[in-house]
Design a protein around this motif. Structure first.
Motif, PDB file in Angstrom:
ATOM      1  N   UNK A  31      -9.979   8.598 -31.110  1.00 52.29           N
ATOM      2  CA  UNK A  31      -9.420   9.846 -30.584  1.00 52.29           C
ATOM      3  C   UNK A  31     -10.371  10.508 -29.593  1.00 52.29           C
ATOM      4  N   UNK A  32     -11.665  10.448 -29.851  1.00 49.46           N
ATOM      5  CA  UNK A  32     -12.641  11.154 -29.028  1.00 49.46           C
ATOM      6  C   UNK A  32     -13.372  10.263 -28.026  1.00 49.46           C
ATOM      7  N   UNK A  33     -13.004   9.003 -27.955  1.00 47.79           N
ATOM      8  CA  UNK A  33     -13.689   8.110 -27.014  1.00 47.79           C
ATOM      9  C   UNK A  33     -13.046   8.205 -25.637  1.00 47.79           C
ATOM     10  N   UNK A  34     -13.793   7.890 -24.598  1.00 41.30           N
ATOM     11  CA  UNK A  34     -13.219   7.935 -23.255  1.00 41.30           C
ATOM     12  C   UNK A  34     -12.276   6.764 -23.013  1.00 41.30           C
ATOM     13  N   UNK A  35     -11.410   6.934 -22.025  1.00 49.88           N
ATOM     14  CA  UNK A  35     -10.541   5.851 -21.628  1.00 49.88           C
ATOM     15  C   UNK A  35     -11.388   4.791 -20.918  1.00 49.88           C
ATOM     16  N   UNK A  36     -11.204   3.544 -21.309  1.00 46.17           N
ATOM     17  CA  UNK A  36     -12.017   2.474 -20.732  1.00 46.17           C
ATOM     18  C   UNK A  36     -11.126   1.311 -20.328  1.00 46.17           C
ATOM     19  N   UNK A  37     -11.433   0.693 -19.185  1.00 45.92           N
ATOM     20  CA  UNK A  37     -10.654  -0.434 -18.711  1.00 45.92           C
ATOM     21  C   UNK A  37     -11.208  -1.754 -19.196  1.00 45.92           C
ATOM     22  N   UNK A  38     -10.326  -2.633 -19.636  1.00 49.81           N
ATOM     23  CA  UNK A  38     -10.704  -3.965 -20.102  1.00 49.81           C
ATOM     24  C   UNK A  38      -9.948  -5.008 -19.282  1.00 49.81           C
ATOM     25  N   UNK A  39     -10.562  -6.192 -19.160  1.00 50.50           N
ATOM     26  CA  UNK A  39      -9.968  -7.287 -18.401  1.00 50.50           C
ATOM     27  C   UNK A  39      -9.699  -8.494 -19.292  1.00 50.50           C
ATOM     28  N   UNK A  40      -8.578  -9.157 -19.015  1.00 53.70           N
ATOM     29  CA  UNK A  40      -8.303 -10.429 -19.653  1.00 53.70           C
ATOM     30  C   UNK A  40      -9.130 -11.531 -19.013  1.00 53.70           C
ATOM     31  N   UNK A  41      -9.039 -12.725 -19.597  1.00 53.26           N
ATOM     32  CA  UNK A  41      -9.859 -13.850 -19.145  1.00 53.26           C
ATOM     33  C   UNK A  41      -9.285 -14.535 -17.912  1.00 53.26           C
ATOM     34  N   UNK A  42      -8.046 -14.221 -17.579  1.00 52.78           N
ATOM     35  CA  UNK A  42      -7.397 -14.828 -16.423  1.00 52.78           C
ATOM     36  C   UNK A  42      -6.591 -16.051 -16.817  1.00 52.78           C
ATOM     37  N   UNK A  43      -5.461 -16.226 -16.152  1.00 51.46           N
ATOM     38  CA  UNK A  43      -4.626 -17.399 -16.375  1.00 51.46           C
ATOM     39  C   UNK A  43      -4.165 -17.931 -15.013  1.00 51.46           C
ATOM     40  N   UNK A  44      -4.272 -19.240 -14.839  1.00 55.19           N
ATOM     41  CA  UNK A  44      -3.964 -19.852 -13.547  1.00 55.19           C
ATOM     42  C   UNK A  44      -2.457 -20.038 -13.386  1.00 55.19           C
ATOM     43  N   UNK A  45      -1.944 -19.604 -12.265  1.00 51.95           N
ATOM     44  CA  UNK A  45      -0.560 -19.851 -11.876  1.00 51.95           C
ATOM     45  C   UNK A  45      -0.596 -20.679 -10.591  1.00 51.95           C
ATOM     46  N   UNK A  46       0.042 -21.835 -10.634  1.00 53.25           N
ATOM     47  CA  UNK A  46       0.095 -22.713  -9.469  1.00 53.25           C
ATOM     48  C   UNK A  46       1.553 -22.993  -9.136  1.00 53.25           C
ATOM     49  N   UNK A  47       1.936 -22.673  -7.913  1.00 49.75           N
ATOM     50  CA  UNK A  47       3.303 -22.886  -7.455  1.00 49.75           C
ATOM     51  C   UNK A  47       3.267 -23.986  -6.402  1.00 49.75           C
ATOM     52  N   UNK A  48       3.797 -25.140  -6.772  1.00 56.72           N
ATOM     53  CA  UNK A  48       3.709 -26.297  -5.886  1.00 56.72           C
ATOM     54  C   UNK A  48       4.780 -27.305  -6.244  1.00 56.72           C
ATOM     55  N   UNK A  49       5.265 -28.021  -5.221  1.00 57.61           N
ATOM     56  CA  UNK A  49       6.222 -29.089  -5.465  1.00 57.61           C
ATOM     57  C   UNK A  49       5.500 -30.429  -5.617  1.00 57.61           C
TER      58      UNK A  49
END
Length: 121
Positions: free
Chosen positions: A103-121
């Motif tokens: 309740x009393x902590x500041x808002x903090x941003x977190x990041x995910x580890x990333x996921x690869x998206x590849x669009x190719x035929x």
């Protein structure tokens, strides 16, 4: 401590669809804004879409009409539904979530580890 775990990336043909997920867990009191970024080769990381705690959404011009961001507050999870994918959507996709650990902590941003998206035929 807070962890973000992403899933749903992969290889898809042009015109195809993918659904990305990002689940937050750990010490969570409240979740505020949730965002998706992508980072293509040789490019800077770019905001794709965001969703606020009231459900309001914002999209990059490149994502409008093709991508949909949503959230499940019970699961502390954000989704990115991507349709009509194009080769230029190829990138690593990262979630970015703003969380208060108590309740009393500041808002903090977190990041995910990333996921690869590849669009190719």
């Amino acid at each position: 401590q807070v962890q973000l775990v992403e899933s749903g990336g992969g290889l898809v043909q042009p015109g195809g669809s993918l659904r990305l997920s990002c689940a937050a867990s750990g010490s969570i009191f409240s979740v505020n804004t949730m965002r998706w970024y992508h980072h293509g080769a040789g490019k800077e990381r770019e905001l794709v879409a965001s969703i606020d705690s009231d459900g309001s959404t914002h999209y990059a011009d490149s994502a409008k009409g093709r991508f949909t961001i949503s959230r499940d507050n019970d699961k502390n999870t954000v989704y990115l539904e991507m349709n009509s994918l194009k080769p230029e959507d190829t990138a690593v996709y990262y979630c970015n979530v703003f969380i208060k650990s108590s309740k009393n902590s500041p808002l903090r941003g977190y990041w995910g580890q990333g996921t690869q998206v590849t669009v190719s035929s």
